[in-house]
Design an enzyme around this catalytic site. Sequence first.
Site, PDB file in Angstrom:
ATOM      1  N   HIS A  93       0.855  -1.200   0.000  1.00 48.50           N
ATOM      2  CA  HIS A  93       0.000   0.000   0.000  1.00 48.50           C
ATOM      3  C   HIS A  93       0.885   1.242   0.000  1.00 48.50           C
ATOM      4  O   HIS A  93       1.965   1.245   0.577  1.00 48.50           O
ATOM      5  CB  HIS A  93      -0.903  -0.014   1.234  1.00 48.50           C
ATOM      6  CG  HIS A  93      -1.963   1.035   1.168  1.00 48.50           C
ATOM      7  ND1 HIS A  93      -1.717   2.343   1.499  1.00 48.50           N
ATOM      8  CD2 HIS A  93      -3.259   0.969   0.778  1.00 48.50           C
ATOM      9  CE1 HIS A  93      -2.829   3.040   1.317  1.00 48.50           C
ATOM     10  NE2 HIS A  93      -3.783   2.230   0.893  1.00 48.50           N
ATOM     11  N   GLU A 165      -3.893   2.088  -7.171  1.00 54.89           N
ATOM     12  CA  GLU A 165      -4.269   3.202  -6.307  1.00 54.89           C
ATOM     13  C   GLU A 165      -3.337   4.384  -6.596  1.00 54.89           C
ATOM     14  O   GLU A 165      -2.228   4.440  -6.044  1.00 54.89           O
ATOM     15  CB  GLU A 165      -4.135   2.811  -4.829  1.00 54.89           C
ATOM     16  CG  GLU A 165      -5.093   1.738  -4.386  1.00 54.89           C
ATOM     17  CD  GLU A 165      -5.424   1.833  -2.896  1.00 54.89           C
ATOM     18  OE1 GLU A 165      -6.610   1.788  -2.572  1.00 54.89           O
ATOM     19  OE2 GLU A 165      -4.499   1.969  -2.079  1.00 54.89           O
ATOM     20  N   GLY A 235     -10.949   3.020   1.354  1.00 55.97           N
ATOM     21  CA  GLY A 235     -10.464   3.449   2.664  1.00 55.97           C
ATOM     22  C   GLY A 235     -11.574   4.122   3.441  1.00 55.97           C
ATOM     23  O   GLY A 235     -12.444   3.460   4.027  1.00 55.97           O
ATOM     24  N   GLY A 236     -11.576   5.450   3.437  1.00 55.19           N
ATOM     25  CA  GLY A 236     -12.496   6.241   4.269  1.00 55.19           C
ATOM     26  C   GLY A 236     -13.950   5.803   4.211  1.00 55.19           C
ATOM     27  O   GLY A 236     -14.609   5.690   5.259  1.00 55.19           O
TER      28      GLY A 236
HETATM   29  P1  13P Z   1      -9.522   6.300   0.500  1.00 52.95           P
HETATM   30  O1  13P Z   1     -10.686   5.518  -0.030  1.00 52.95           O
HETATM   31  O2  13P Z   1      -9.742   6.834   1.884  1.00 52.95           O
HETATM   32  O3  13P Z   1      -9.047   7.316  -0.471  1.00 52.95           O
HETATM   33  O4  13P Z   1      -8.328   5.239   0.654  1.00 52.95           O
HETATM   34  C1  13P Z   1      -7.977   4.463  -0.426  1.00 52.95           C
HETATM   35  C2  13P Z   1      -7.010   3.472   0.035  1.00 52.95           C
HETATM   36  O5  13P Z   1      -5.861   3.800   0.293  1.00 52.95           O
HETATM   37  C3  13P Z   1      -7.480   2.096   0.204  1.00 52.95           C
HETATM   38  O6  13P Z   1      -6.427   1.222   0.404  1.00 52.95           O
END
Ligand code: 13P
Length: 256
Positions: A93, A165, A235-236
Amino acid sequence: MKTYIVGNFKLNFTVGEASIYLHKLLKALPIYRDVEVAIAPSTIALQPLSLQIDRHKMKLAAQNAFYRDYGAFTGETSFSQLRGIVDYAIIGHSERRHIFGEDDKCVQKKVAAAVRNRITPILCIGETESERAFGETADVVRDQLIGGLAEVSDDEIDRVIVAYEPVWAISSTKAAKLATPDEVAEVVKLIRKIMKETYGEEVAEKMPILFGGSVNSSNAGAYLTVPGVNGLLIGGSSLILNEFVDIIEIAKRVRS
Ligand code: 13P
C-alpha cells in the site's frame, strides 16, 4: 470473475468497534456469490473477528504482515501466523511504501510470503502526483508490478490480485484530485498489457484488478464500469457502514 469490494480500515477502530461494525455488516449483507466482500481491520482485530465472521458472506484481509515466518523480528506479525485467519492481505500500500519505506524488494518478499501461506495478496501499485506530472506513471506502474511479482512462480501467478491506487487520489476531498474513469481505464489497460507481455494472455485476462482512491457511493458505479476493473479498494468510505453497504449493493447491481 467475481467483483471484489475490499474495505481498508487503516489505523481506525478499536477491536470492539471493529467487532460491532462486523456484526452490523453481517446483518445487512445477503450472500452475494458474485461479489466478494472483505474488510481489513487492524492486525490486532483479525483473530477475534475471524471467529465472528461468516465466510459465506465475506472475508478478512490483513493490511500488512512481515515476509519472514518466524525469528528475531520484534514487533512483526508473519503471514504464517495469519494463515487460516485471513483470506487476503493488502501488500505494498502507498502508505507502507511512503511512510514506512517499503521498497519493491520488500514488497516482492511479502507477496511471495502471502502466496506461500495460502493468503491472496492484493498488490497495491500507483504513482504519486509528481510522478504523474513528470510523465512517469507508466514506468512506476511497470516497476512496481514487475517488482512486486518477481518472487511469485508462474504456477502461482494466478493467485494474485492487483490494486491500482494512484497516490494523489487517495483520501481526497477535492473533485480535482479524483481519478477520472478515463485515467483509471488507461492505467488498467497498461497493467493488463504488462501482464500479457510477462505472463501471457490468459494470466493477464484472468487477474483481478481493483481500483482505489477516494471511492464512495457516488462514484463507485463509474469506477466499477471502467473496462478491466474488477473491484474496489476502499479506505475512508469503508469506515461508514451504510456507505460501505451501499457500495456493495452498487457492485451487485453493476454485475446484474
Ligand atoms: P480512501 O478511499 O480513503 O481514499 O483510501 C484508499 C485506500 O488507500 C485504500 O487502500
